[in-house]
Write a protein that holds these residues in place. Structure first.
Motif, PDB file in Angstrom:
ATOM      1  N   ALA A  64       6.399  -6.939  -6.567  1.00  0.00           N
ATOM      2  CA  ALA A  64       6.937  -5.760  -6.103  1.00  0.00           C
ATOM      3  C   ALA A  64       5.580  -4.848  -5.917  1.00  0.00           C
ATOM      4  O   ALA A  64       4.612  -4.944  -6.677  1.00  0.00           O
ATOM      5  CB  ALA A  64       7.735  -4.978  -6.795  1.00  0.00           C
ATOM      6  N   PRO A  65       5.391  -3.995  -4.884  1.00  0.00           N
ATOM      7  CA  PRO A  65       4.030  -3.365  -4.451  1.00  0.00           C
ATOM      8  C   PRO A  65       3.807  -2.136  -5.556  1.00  0.00           C
ATOM      9  O   PRO A  65       4.858  -1.563  -6.104  1.00  0.00           O
ATOM     10  CB  PRO A  65       4.252  -2.849  -3.310  1.00  0.00           C
ATOM     11  CG  PRO A  65       5.524  -2.733  -3.152  1.00  0.00           C
ATOM     12  CD  PRO A  65       6.131  -3.932  -3.646  1.00  0.00           C
ATOM     13  N   GLN A  66       2.474  -1.981  -6.137  1.00  0.00           N
ATOM     14  CA  GLN A  66       2.215  -1.087  -6.976  1.00  0.00           C
ATOM     15  C   GLN A  66       1.957   0.300  -6.144  1.00  0.00           C
ATOM     16  O   GLN A  66       1.735   0.289  -5.093  1.00  0.00           O
ATOM     17  CB  GLN A  66       1.090  -1.414  -7.843  1.00  0.00           C
ATOM     18  CG  GLN A  66       1.203  -2.608  -8.560  1.00  0.00           C
ATOM     19  CD  GLN A  66       2.415  -2.570  -9.607  1.00  0.00           C
ATOM     20  OE1 GLN A  66       2.875  -1.530 -10.299  1.00  0.00           O
ATOM     21  NE2 GLN A  66       3.349  -3.530  -9.389  1.00  0.00           N
TER      22      GLN A  66
ATOM     23  N   ASN B 196      -2.527  -4.015  -1.502  1.00  0.00           N
ATOM     24  CA  ASN B 196      -2.201  -5.337  -0.647  1.00  0.00           C
ATOM     25  C   ASN B 196      -3.595  -5.991  -0.452  1.00  0.00           C
ATOM     26  O   ASN B 196      -4.622  -5.402  -0.295  1.00  0.00           O
ATOM     27  CB  ASN B 196      -1.834  -4.942   0.365  1.00  0.00           C
ATOM     28  CG  ASN B 196      -0.514  -4.248   0.711  1.00  0.00           C
ATOM     29  OD1 ASN B 196      -0.643  -3.112   0.472  1.00  0.00           O
ATOM     30  ND2 ASN B 196       0.475  -4.669   0.992  1.00  0.00           N
TER      31      ASN B 196
ATOM     32  N   LYS C 181       4.421   0.459   3.464  1.00  0.00           N
ATOM     33  CA  LYS C 181       4.606   0.864   2.009  1.00  0.00           C
ATOM     34  C   LYS C 181       5.818   1.527   1.397  1.00  0.00           C
ATOM     35  O   LYS C 181       6.594   1.086   0.618  1.00  0.00           O
ATOM     36  CB  LYS C 181       3.395   1.996   1.454  1.00  0.00           C
ATOM     37  CG  LYS C 181       3.150   1.838   0.211  1.00  0.00           C
ATOM     38  CD  LYS C 181       2.769   0.866  -0.657  1.00  0.00           C
ATOM     39  CE  LYS C 181       2.467   0.855  -1.852  1.00  0.00           C
ATOM     40  NZ  LYS C 181       1.817  -0.178  -2.677  1.00  0.00           N
ATOM     41  N   LYS C 182       6.527   2.386   2.570  1.00  0.00           N
ATOM     42  CA  LYS C 182       7.478   2.898   2.289  1.00  0.00           C
ATOM     43  C   LYS C 182       8.782   2.082   2.187  1.00  0.00           C
ATOM     44  O   LYS C 182       9.684   2.168   1.267  1.00  0.00           O
ATOM     45  CB  LYS C 182       7.811   3.858   3.430  1.00  0.00           C
ATOM     46  CG  LYS C 182       9.180   4.626   3.537  1.00  0.00           C
ATOM     47  CD  LYS C 182       9.460   5.499   4.814  1.00  0.00           C
ATOM     48  CE  LYS C 182      10.811   5.820   4.677  1.00  0.00           C
ATOM     49  NZ  LYS C 182      11.114   6.761   5.937  1.00  0.00           N
ATOM     50  N   HIS C 183       8.695   0.765   3.018  1.00  0.00           N
ATOM     51  CA  HIS C 183       9.488  -0.186   2.889  1.00  0.00           C
ATOM     52  C   HIS C 183       9.226  -1.365   1.928  1.00  0.00           C
ATOM     53  O   HIS C 183       9.888  -2.412   1.915  1.00  0.00           O
ATOM     54  CB  HIS C 183       9.884  -0.862   4.381  1.00  0.00           C
ATOM     55  CG  HIS C 183      10.621   0.145   5.222  1.00  0.00           C
ATOM     56  ND1 HIS C 183      11.903   0.687   5.055  1.00  0.00           N
ATOM     57  CD2 HIS C 183       9.920   1.165   6.095  1.00  0.00           C
ATOM     58  CE1 HIS C 183      12.366   1.391   6.039  1.00  0.00           C
ATOM     59  NE2 HIS C 183      11.163   1.843   6.795  1.00  0.00           N
ATOM     60  N   SER C 184       8.343  -0.940   1.091  1.00  0.00           N
ATOM     61  CA  SER C 184       8.004  -2.024  -0.128  1.00  0.00           C
ATOM     62  C   SER C 184       7.256  -3.240   0.300  1.00  0.00           C
ATOM     63  O   SER C 184       7.669  -4.311  -0.457  1.00  0.00           O
ATOM     64  CB  SER C 184       9.421  -2.465  -0.728  1.00  0.00           C
ATOM     65  OG  SER C 184       9.829  -0.977  -1.535  1.00  0.00           O
ATOM     66  N   TYR C 185       6.645  -3.120   1.470  1.00  0.00           N
ATOM     67  CA  TYR C 185       5.615  -4.393   1.773  1.00  0.00           C
ATOM     68  C   TYR C 185       4.509  -4.542   0.581  1.00  0.00           C
ATOM     69  O   TYR C 185       3.687  -3.521   0.781  1.00  0.00           O
ATOM     70  CB  TYR C 185       5.573  -4.224   3.285  1.00  0.00           C
ATOM     71  CG  TYR C 185       4.446  -5.432   3.297  1.00  0.00           C
ATOM     72  CD1 TYR C 185       4.955  -6.699   3.471  1.00  0.00           C
ATOM     73  CD2 TYR C 185       3.065  -5.518   3.548  1.00  0.00           C
ATOM     74  CE1 TYR C 185       4.129  -7.812   3.909  1.00  0.00           C
ATOM     75  CE2 TYR C 185       2.371  -6.497   3.728  1.00  0.00           C
ATOM     76  CZ  TYR C 185       2.936  -7.857   3.906  1.00  0.00           C
ATOM     77  OH  TYR C 185       2.182  -8.799   4.118  1.00  0.00           O
ATOM     78  N   GLY C 186       4.505  -5.553   0.075  1.00  0.00           N
ATOM     79  CA  GLY C 186       3.494  -5.555  -0.868  1.00  0.00           C
ATOM     80  C   GLY C 186       2.464  -6.857  -0.825  1.00  0.00           C
ATOM     81  O   GLY C 186       1.536  -7.345  -1.474  1.00  0.00           O
TER      82      GLY C 186
END
Length: 295
Positions: free
Chosen positions: A27-29, A34, A252-257
């Motif tokens: 999960a992205p921090q 990235n 980022k808003k859609h949780s791309y990590g």
């Protein structure tokens, strides 16, 4: 004392290499964390040695390289290892057509050479099938993607479709469709900024990202104008009219990590200077995103 064998069984499952390497990215921090790598079309492919390319990328602060093809992989991997970098992807081809599907003959051996690493097989699907020909294009594409996906699984690798204007898999929507039909956990797609901009669907950006997220393994970016030829749609990251920061913030808003690659195709000028300009822009994006409150 039944907990002992149960604990050992759990440990075996957790350490299974396929489980680790083909798992979804963490999960992205907060912020823009990235991994950021550069395509080898901007690092001196064919002109600089693997070690010279890796040294330059290390000095500039890139996380690694996006490679091309299936040749000389051990030499490039060794150079990257010496400089503490990663080969995030290799760009390879498959084709469909009246004679059936085919793919780079060096791919099976390359996949074996990547075993134990997290290198993506970044796969274009080229060609076409005449109307009324059996099997049709999607059937051929799905069959070849499944074959490559199954080979990749043996080495703990994932396959990301590379949407490329003018190819059979031309758009991110095409990539999503074929990935869904292939129905392999280690097969997904990518979102390539310059090719998406060429489609002229900027208003649909967030809708596309949201649709792609369950299948999105990698993203490529570059500086760009809103429209034009490749010289305008592929620039260093600090140039161009298009708001790349907004694109990244939407991801980022859609949780791309996952990893982000820098497309450098046909960018003119000194390669080191171009790479320095682009990673300078990336760092400014990082600073800006770190300073903003999460929405």
């Amino acid at each position: 004392m039944n907990w002992i064998p149960n604990a050992l069984a759990l440990l075996v499952v957790c350490l299974d290499p396929m489980t680790l390497s083909a798992a979804e990215p963490a999960a992205p921090q907060p912020g823009l964390n990235n991994p950021f790598f550069a395509f080898d079309n901007g690092t001196g492919r064919g002109k600089l040695s693997p070690d010279e390319q890796a040294k330059m990328l290390e000095e500039l602060g890139y996380a690694g390289i996006g490679y091309t093809g299936t040749g000389n992989i051990p030499q490039m991997l060794a150079a990257l290892d010496r400089h503490g970098l990663q080969m995030y992807s290799t760009y390879v081809w498959a084709r469909i057509g009246p004679d059936g599907p085919s793919y780079d003959p060096g791919l099976p051996e390359a996949i074996k050479q990547f075993k134990g690493r997290n290198t993506l097989i970044w796969l274009t699907i080229q060609g076409s099938v005449p109307d009324g020909t059996a099997p049709d294009g999607d059937t051929q594409a799905v069959n070849v993607v499944r074959e490559i996906g199954d080979m990749a699984k043996e080495s703990g690798l994932r396959v990301a479709l590379y949407p490329h204007l003018g190819f059979y898999v031309s758009t991110t929507e095409d990539g999503i469709r074929i990935a869904k039909k292939a129905d392999r956990k280690n097969v997904g797609t990518s979102l390539n900024l310059c090719h998406w901009l060429k489609e002229g669907d900027e208003p649909g950006m967030e809708r596309l990202i949201e649709a792609a997220m369950p299948h999105l393994f990698v993203v490529s970016i570059n500086g760009a104008d809103h429209q034009g030829g490749w010289d305008r749609l592929i620039q260093t990251l600090d140039r161009g009219e298009f708001d790349v920061y907004r694109f990244l913030a939407t991801l980022k808003k859609h949780s791309y990590g996952g990893p982000v690659g820098l497309q450098c195709y046909a960018v003119k000028g000194d390669k080191r200077e171009n790479l320095a300009r682009s990673i300078g822009a990336w760092r400014k994006f990082q600073e800006r995103m770190a300073a903003e409150k999460p929405q």
